[in-house]
Design an enzyme around this catalytic site. Sequence first.
Site, PDB file in Angstrom:
ATOM      1  N   ALA A  65       3.241   0.844  -0.205  1.00  0.00           N
ATOM      2  CA  ALA A  65       4.679   0.991  -0.439  1.00  0.00           C
ATOM      3  C   ALA A  65       4.969   0.542  -1.870  1.00  0.00           C
ATOM      4  CB  ALA A  65       5.450   0.146   0.564  1.00  0.00           C
ATOM      5  N   GLY A 108       0.728   0.572   2.739  1.00  0.00           N
ATOM      6  CA  GLY A 108       1.300   1.789   3.321  1.00  0.00           C
ATOM      7  C   GLY A 108       0.370   2.994   3.151  1.00  0.00           C
ATOM      8  N   GLU A 111      -1.951   2.758   5.965  1.00  0.00           N
ATOM      9  CA  GLU A 111      -1.175   3.113   7.168  1.00  0.00           C
ATOM     10  C   GLU A 111      -0.927   4.622   7.248  1.00  0.00           C
ATOM     11  OE1 GLU A 111       1.640   0.081   6.021  1.00  0.00           O
ATOM     12  OE2 GLU A 111       1.350  -0.933   7.933  1.00  0.00           O
ATOM     13  N   GLU A 131      -1.052  -6.736   2.175  1.00  0.00           N
ATOM     14  CA  GLU A 131       0.327  -7.248   2.166  1.00  0.00           C
ATOM     15  C   GLU A 131       0.391  -8.771   2.201  1.00  0.00           C
ATOM     16  OE1 GLU A 131      -0.766  -4.739   4.062  1.00  0.00           O
ATOM     17  OE2 GLU A 131       0.737  -3.146   4.184  1.00  0.00           O
TER      18      GLU A 131
HETATM   19  N1  CAA Z   1       3.855  -0.358  -5.876  1.00  0.00           N
HETATM   20  C1  CAA Z   1       4.363  -0.088  -7.092  1.00  0.00           C
HETATM   21  N2  CAA Z   1       3.595   0.123  -8.182  1.00  0.00           N
HETATM   22  C2  CAA Z   1       2.258   0.078  -8.018  1.00  0.00           C
HETATM   23  C3  CAA Z   1       1.664  -0.181  -6.771  1.00  0.00           C
HETATM   24  C4  CAA Z   1       2.531  -0.391  -5.656  1.00  0.00           C
HETATM   25  N3  CAA Z   1       2.074  -0.604  -4.416  1.00  0.00           N
HETATM   26  N4  CAA Z   1       0.326  -0.193  -6.910  1.00  0.00           N
HETATM   27  C5  CAA Z   1       0.092   0.077  -8.230  1.00  0.00           C
HETATM   28  N5  CAA Z   1       1.262   0.243  -8.868  1.00  0.00           N
HETATM   29  C6  CAA Z   1       1.448   0.538 -10.296  1.00  0.00           C
HETATM   30  C7  CAA Z   1       1.150  -0.675 -11.164  1.00  0.00           C
HETATM   31  O1  CAA Z   1       2.270  -1.534 -11.242  1.00  0.00           O
HETATM   32  C8  CAA Z   1       0.818  -0.020 -12.495  1.00  0.00           C
HETATM   33  O2  CAA Z   1       2.024   0.390 -13.090  1.00  0.00           O
HETATM   34  P1  CAA Z   1       2.298   0.056 -14.673  1.00  0.00           P
HETATM   35  O3  CAA Z   1       1.246   0.861 -15.378  1.00  0.00           O
HETATM   36  O4  CAA Z   1       3.685   0.548 -14.892  1.00  0.00           O
HETATM   37  O5  CAA Z   1       2.099  -1.407 -14.827  1.00  0.00           O
HETATM   38  C9  CAA Z   1       0.078   1.254 -12.057  1.00  0.00           C
HETATM   39  O6  CAA Z   1       0.492   1.518 -10.719  1.00  0.00           O
HETATM   40  C10 CAA Z   1      -1.425   1.110 -12.092  1.00  0.00           C
HETATM   41  O7  CAA Z   1      -1.773  -0.011 -11.276  1.00  0.00           O
HETATM   42  P2  CAA Z   1      -2.756  -1.179 -11.783  1.00  0.00           P
HETATM   43  O8  CAA Z   1      -2.630  -1.376 -13.246  1.00  0.00           O
HETATM   44  O9  CAA Z   1      -2.528  -2.369 -10.920  1.00  0.00           O
HETATM   45  O10 CAA Z   1      -4.163  -0.493 -11.459  1.00  0.00           O
HETATM   46  P3  CAA Z   1      -5.554  -1.222 -11.168  1.00  0.00           P
HETATM   47  O11 CAA Z   1      -6.560  -0.125 -11.154  1.00  0.00           O
HETATM   48  O12 CAA Z   1      -5.766  -2.381 -12.072  1.00  0.00           O
HETATM   49  O13 CAA Z   1      -5.430  -1.820  -9.666  1.00  0.00           O
HETATM   50  C11 CAA Z   1      -4.845  -1.756  -7.328  1.00  0.00           C
HETATM   51  C12 CAA Z   1      -5.334  -0.964  -8.569  1.00  0.00           C
HETATM   52  C13 CAA Z   1      -5.932  -2.765  -6.928  1.00  0.00           C
HETATM   53  C14 CAA Z   1      -4.628  -0.752  -6.217  1.00  0.00           C
HETATM   54  C15 CAA Z   1      -3.547  -2.514  -7.693  1.00  0.00           C
HETATM   55  O14 CAA Z   1      -2.647  -1.599  -8.297  1.00  0.00           O
HETATM   56  C16 CAA Z   1      -2.861  -3.108  -6.496  1.00  0.00           C
HETATM   57  O15 CAA Z   1      -3.300  -4.125  -6.000  1.00  0.00           O
HETATM   58  N6  CAA Z   1      -1.733  -2.508  -6.039  1.00  0.00           N
HETATM   59  C17 CAA Z   1      -0.922  -3.025  -4.972  1.00  0.00           C
HETATM   60  C18 CAA Z   1      -1.581  -2.840  -3.610  1.00  0.00           C
HETATM   61  C19 CAA Z   1      -0.719  -3.457  -2.527  1.00  0.00           C
HETATM   62  O16 CAA Z   1      -0.476  -4.642  -2.514  1.00  0.00           O
HETATM   63  N7  CAA Z   1      -0.243  -2.610  -1.591  1.00  0.00           N
HETATM   64  C20 CAA Z   1       0.612  -3.029  -0.500  1.00  0.00           C
HETATM   65  C21 CAA Z   1       2.041  -2.736  -0.834  1.00  0.00           C
HETATM   66  S1  CAA Z   1       3.178  -3.385   0.390  1.00  0.00           S
HETATM   67  C22 CAA Z   1       3.132  -2.252   1.659  1.00  0.00           C
HETATM   68  O17 CAA Z   1       2.444  -1.239   1.601  1.00  0.00           O
HETATM   69  C23 CAA Z   1       3.996  -2.572   2.843  1.00  0.00           C
HETATM   70  C24 CAA Z   1       3.835  -1.684   4.036  1.00  0.00           C
HETATM   71  O18 CAA Z   1       3.112  -1.992   4.960  1.00  0.00           O
HETATM   72  C25 CAA Z   1       4.575  -0.414   4.181  1.00  0.00           C
END
Ligand code: CAA
Length: 257
Positions: A65, A108, A111, A131
């Site tokens: 998400a 998400g 999921e 999460e």
């Molecule tokens: N939401 C919003 N933006 C996101 C994102 C997310 N879930 N995941 C990545 N992005 C964005 C980053 O902010 C970044 O944007 P900017 O260039 O503007 O800074 C861009 O995508 C590239 O991401 P990274 O620089 O972080 O890329 P990376 O290769 O270094 O890392 C990753 C990849 C390990 C997937 C890392 O991006 C990450 O950990 N993302 C979040 C994963 C996460 O926590 N997901 C759970 C979300 S909550 C949820 O999903 C609730 C639910 O159950 C419905």
Amino acid sequence: MSQPLILVEIDSSVALVTLNRPDALNALSPEMLGSLAETLENLDRDESVRVMVLSGGQSVFAAGADIKAMASASPVDIYLRNTRQLWQRLWALDKPLIAAVNGVAFGGGCELALGCDLIVAGEGARFGQPEIKLGIMPGAGGSQRLAKALGPYRAMEMVLTGDPLSAPEAHAAGLVNRLVADDQVLAAARELAAKIAERPAVAVRLARQALRYGVEHSLREGLEMERRNYRLLYDTADQKEGMAAFIEKRKAKFKGG
Ligand code: CAA
């Protein structure tokens, strides 16, 4: 002009649906989820489509998400966004949906893959529910579907540590149907989709419906649904054709009705 969030390509009776927000690793904003639900529902109603494949492109499935859209939200904001209803629309589709996973399927995104019927993954794919590291927990089926797919112990470890499974681990655990080289994911998903698309369409849909229903209900209720759908298939031309072809020792010609 802004890029569409969802791309669609139909080849024969297989629709390829691609999430198209690569700069944010396909983070599932409410807008993205809404477009996805609408697209898949339209394809679900399209008589020329038998099977749908859902991809995030060559390098990522979806990173979850959209954290930036949720960071300062209150419980009421989350309630009013009603993404719950968008997820339910995805889970209510009637035709088979195959996830074609490259790269991360996190939060998400994981999921979303778990809500599909079959999962094809590249060797470099990862499945995770991170999460907990954000101070929340899975909110779109992860805690429930992972426990059913992997058993409660492995699922508990994933949800409480936030650590992902590699694609080979997910394959060994039964979460992934086909594990292939990263550049073969779409081809393998399309091949699987084409095989299912050749099967009698009503039988495919009713068998899928019974199986999904059974996962969410008691054995007794699942058996009832199975029997009801099984009987219904004797009213299809494809059942008559399938059995006649067997008896006449020829290949069946299914028409989809
Ligand atoms: N939401 C919003 N933006 C996101 C994102 C997310 N879930 N995941 C990545 N992005 C964005 C980053 O902010 C970044 O944007 P900017 O260039 O503007 O800074 C861009 O995508 C590239 O991401 P990274 O620089 O972080 O890329 P990376 O290769 O270094 O890392 C990753 C990849 C390990 C997937 C890392 O991006 C990450 O950990 N993302 C979040 C994963 C996460 O926590 N997901 C759970 C979300 S909550 C949820 O999903 C609730 C639910 O159950 C419905």
